[in-house]
Motif scaffolding. Structure first.
Motif, PDB file in Angstrom:
ATOM      1  N   ALA A  75      21.052 -11.364   1.187  1.00 57.80           N
ATOM      2  CA  ALA A  75      20.936  -9.899   1.166  1.00 57.80           C
ATOM      3  C   ALA A  75      22.269  -9.302   0.718  1.00 57.80           C
ATOM      4  O   ALA A  75      23.334  -9.864   1.009  1.00 57.80           O
ATOM      5  CB  ALA A  75      20.575  -9.385   2.548  1.00 57.80           C
ATOM      6  N   PRO A  76      22.238  -8.178  -0.003  1.00 56.60           N
ATOM      7  CA  PRO A  76      23.498  -7.568  -0.446  1.00 56.60           C
ATOM      8  C   PRO A  76      24.390  -7.211   0.747  1.00 56.60           C
ATOM      9  O   PRO A  76      23.898  -6.848   1.820  1.00 56.60           O
ATOM     10  CB  PRO A  76      23.055  -6.297  -1.165  1.00 56.60           C
ATOM     11  CG  PRO A  76      21.637  -6.531  -1.525  1.00 56.60           C
ATOM     12  CD  PRO A  76      21.080  -7.443  -0.471  1.00 56.60           C
ATOM     13  N   ARG A  77      25.682  -7.339   0.551  1.00 53.39           N
ATOM     14  CA  ARG A  77      26.644  -6.941   1.583  1.00 53.39           C
ATOM     15  C   ARG A  77      26.782  -5.427   1.590  1.00 53.39           C
ATOM     16  O   ARG A  77      26.608  -4.786   0.568  1.00 53.39           O
ATOM     17  CB  ARG A  77      28.024  -7.532   1.286  1.00 53.39           C
ATOM     18  CG  ARG A  77      28.117  -8.995   1.485  1.00 53.39           C
ATOM     19  CD  ARG A  77      29.546  -9.436   1.237  1.00 53.39           C
ATOM     20  NE  ARG A  77      29.670 -10.859   1.431  1.00 53.39           N
ATOM     21  CZ  ARG A  77      30.777 -11.535   1.207  1.00 53.39           C
ATOM     22  NH1 ARG A  77      31.851 -10.913   0.770  1.00 53.39           N
ATOM     23  NH2 ARG A  77      30.819 -12.832   1.412  1.00 53.39           N
ATOM     24  N   VAL A  95      30.198   1.009  -9.378  1.00 56.59           N
ATOM     25  CA  VAL A  95      29.220  -0.057  -9.614  1.00 56.59           C
ATOM     26  C   VAL A  95      29.241  -0.940  -8.365  1.00 56.59           C
ATOM     27  O   VAL A  95      30.279  -1.524  -8.038  1.00 56.59           O
ATOM     28  CB  VAL A  95      29.588  -0.888 -10.875  1.00 56.59           C
ATOM     29  CG1 VAL A  95      28.617  -2.041 -11.051  1.00 56.59           C
ATOM     30  CG2 VAL A  95      29.618   0.002 -12.101  1.00 56.59           C
ATOM     31  N   PRO A  96      28.115  -1.030  -7.638  1.00 54.76           N
ATOM     32  CA  PRO A  96      28.100  -1.794  -6.388  1.00 54.76           C
ATOM     33  C   PRO A  96      28.281  -3.297  -6.612  1.00 54.76           C
ATOM     34  O   PRO A  96      28.012  -3.813  -7.695  1.00 54.76           O
ATOM     35  CB  PRO A  96      26.718  -1.494  -5.804  1.00 54.76           C
ATOM     36  CG  PRO A  96      25.887  -1.114  -6.971  1.00 54.76           C
ATOM     37  CD  PRO A  96      26.818  -0.469  -7.973  1.00 54.76           C
ATOM     38  N   TRP A 118      25.374 -16.399  -8.947  1.00 51.34           N
ATOM     39  CA  TRP A 118      25.292 -17.845  -8.758  1.00 51.34           C
ATOM     40  C   TRP A 118      26.458 -18.512  -9.468  1.00 51.34           C
ATOM     41  O   TRP A 118      26.728 -18.250 -10.628  1.00 51.34           O
ATOM     42  CB  TRP A 118      23.975 -18.386  -9.300  1.00 51.34           C
ATOM     43  CG  TRP A 118      23.890 -19.882  -9.187  1.00 51.34           C
ATOM     44  CD1 TRP A 118      23.974 -20.778 -10.197  1.00 51.34           C
ATOM     45  CD2 TRP A 118      23.730 -20.639  -7.994  1.00 51.34           C
ATOM     46  NE1 TRP A 118      23.872 -22.056  -9.702  1.00 51.34           N
ATOM     47  CE2 TRP A 118      23.723 -21.999  -8.352  1.00 51.34           C
ATOM     48  CE3 TRP A 118      23.598 -20.306  -6.649  1.00 51.34           C
ATOM     49  CZ2 TRP A 118      23.580 -23.021  -7.418  1.00 51.34           C
ATOM     50  CZ3 TRP A 118      23.457 -21.326  -5.725  1.00 51.34           C
ATOM     51  CH2 TRP A 118      23.450 -22.660  -6.108  1.00 51.34           C
ATOM     52  N   SER A 119      27.176 -19.372  -8.753  1.00 49.50           N
ATOM     53  CA  SER A 119      28.275 -20.132  -9.331  1.00 49.50           C
ATOM     54  C   SER A 119      27.821 -21.575  -9.506  1.00 49.50           C
ATOM     55  O   SER A 119      27.626 -22.288  -8.507  1.00 49.50           O
ATOM     56  CB  SER A 119      29.503 -20.075  -8.416  1.00 49.50           C
ATOM     57  OG  SER A 119      30.475 -20.999  -8.855  1.00 49.50           O
ATOM     58  N   SER A 120      27.647 -21.992 -10.760  1.00 44.61           N
ATOM     59  CA  SER A 120      27.219 -23.365 -10.997  1.00 44.61           C
ATOM     60  C   SER A 120      28.340 -24.350 -10.651  1.00 44.61           C
ATOM     61  O   SER A 120      28.082 -25.506 -10.346  1.00 44.61           O
ATOM     62  CB  SER A 120      26.775 -23.554 -12.448  1.00 44.61           C
ATOM     63  OG  SER A 120      27.804 -23.177 -13.320  1.00 44.61           O
ATOM     64  N   ARG A 121      29.554 -23.861 -10.679  1.00 46.49           N
ATOM     65  CA  ARG A 121      30.698 -24.723 -10.348  1.00 46.49           C
ATOM     66  C   ARG A 121      30.698 -25.109  -8.873  1.00 46.49           C
ATOM     67  O   ARG A 121      30.848 -26.269  -8.524  1.00 46.49           O
ATOM     68  CB  ARG A 121      31.992 -23.995 -10.701  1.00 46.49           C
ATOM     69  CG  ARG A 121      33.210 -24.814 -10.529  1.00 46.49           C
ATOM     70  CD  ARG A 121      34.410 -24.036 -10.967  1.00 46.49           C
ATOM     71  NE  ARG A 121      35.510 -24.927 -11.203  1.00 46.49           N
ATOM     72  CZ  ARG A 121      36.689 -24.540 -11.566  1.00 46.49           C
ATOM     73  NH1 ARG A 121      36.927 -23.263 -11.763  1.00 46.49           N
ATOM     74  NH2 ARG A 121      37.641 -25.406 -11.753  1.00 46.49           N
ATOM     75  N   TRP A 130      30.122 -13.654  -3.856  1.00 42.37           N
ATOM     76  CA  TRP A 130      30.065 -12.199  -3.877  1.00 42.37           C
ATOM     77  C   TRP A 130      31.043 -11.648  -4.909  1.00 42.37           C
ATOM     78  O   TRP A 130      32.202 -12.033  -4.956  1.00 42.37           O
ATOM     79  CB  TRP A 130      30.401 -11.630  -2.500  1.00 42.37           C
ATOM     80  CG  TRP A 130      30.330 -10.140  -2.462  1.00 42.37           C
ATOM     81  CD1 TRP A 130      31.373  -9.269  -2.418  1.00 42.37           C
ATOM     82  CD2 TRP A 130      29.147  -9.337  -2.482  1.00 42.37           C
ATOM     83  NE1 TRP A 130      30.916  -7.985  -2.407  1.00 42.37           N
ATOM     84  CE2 TRP A 130      29.548  -7.992  -2.450  1.00 42.37           C
ATOM     85  CE3 TRP A 130      27.787  -9.631  -2.538  1.00 42.37           C
ATOM     86  CZ2 TRP A 130      28.640  -6.934  -2.455  1.00 42.37           C
ATOM     87  CZ3 TRP A 130      26.883  -8.582  -2.539  1.00 42.37           C
ATOM     88  CH2 TRP A 130      27.312  -7.261  -2.499  1.00 42.37           C
ATOM     89  N   VAL A 131      30.544 -10.738  -5.756  1.00 44.43           N
ATOM     90  CA  VAL A 131      31.372 -10.036  -6.731  1.00 44.43           C
ATOM     91  C   VAL A 131      31.501  -8.612  -6.198  1.00 44.43           C
ATOM     92  O   VAL A 131      30.495  -7.905  -6.057  1.00 44.43           O
ATOM     93  CB  VAL A 131      30.717 -10.034  -8.134  1.00 44.43           C
ATOM     94  CG1 VAL A 131      31.559  -9.232  -9.117  1.00 44.43           C
ATOM     95  CG2 VAL A 131      30.506 -11.452  -8.627  1.00 44.43           C
TER      96      VAL A 131
END
Length: 115
Positions: free
Chosen positions: A49-51, A65-66, A71-74, A80-81
């Motif tokens: 869920a969004p923070r 911009v919220p 997804w980080s494939s690394r 979270w951005v």
């Protein structure tokens, strides 16, 4: 013979509808598709869920911009951005990034400016 007619009719319908499929909405064209979901893929459970981020005070000439999950494939997990200010574009409105569930997969649609 009837099954052959049915097959040809289906084929003609598909060929006629093919040009319409390319008229996808802009957000569909920018959607980031993932592979078929499985228990190890990001598509299985979807993003958290969004923070809740406290929105800073208004800043003239800018749009907030919220934040969102990416997804980080690394690291093989969602990260979270944080939200950010983006310079306003007169005549446009900003639509924030979002995750949508389509056809059994989670699809990321990046934020964008729309008229």
């Amino acid at each position: 013979m009837l099954s052959r007619r049915r097959f040809l009719g289906s084929l003609l319908t598909a060929v006629a509808a093919a040009p319409l499929a390319s008229l996808a909405l802009p957000q569909d064209a920018q959607a980031q598709q993932w592979q078929i979901p499985n228990r190890r893929s990001p598509n299985f459970n979807g993003p958290p869920a969004p923070r809740h981020e406290a929105r800073p005070p208004a800043r003239p000439g800018y749009v907030w911009v919220p934040g969102y999950w990416m997804w980080s494939s690394r690291s093989r997990r969602y990260v979270w951005v944080s939200g950010r200010w983006e310079r306003n574009r007169p005549g446009f409105r900003h639509v924030g990034p979002q995750w949508v569930h389509r056809g059994g997969e989670w699809v990321f649609i990046p934020g964008r400016w729309v008229r």
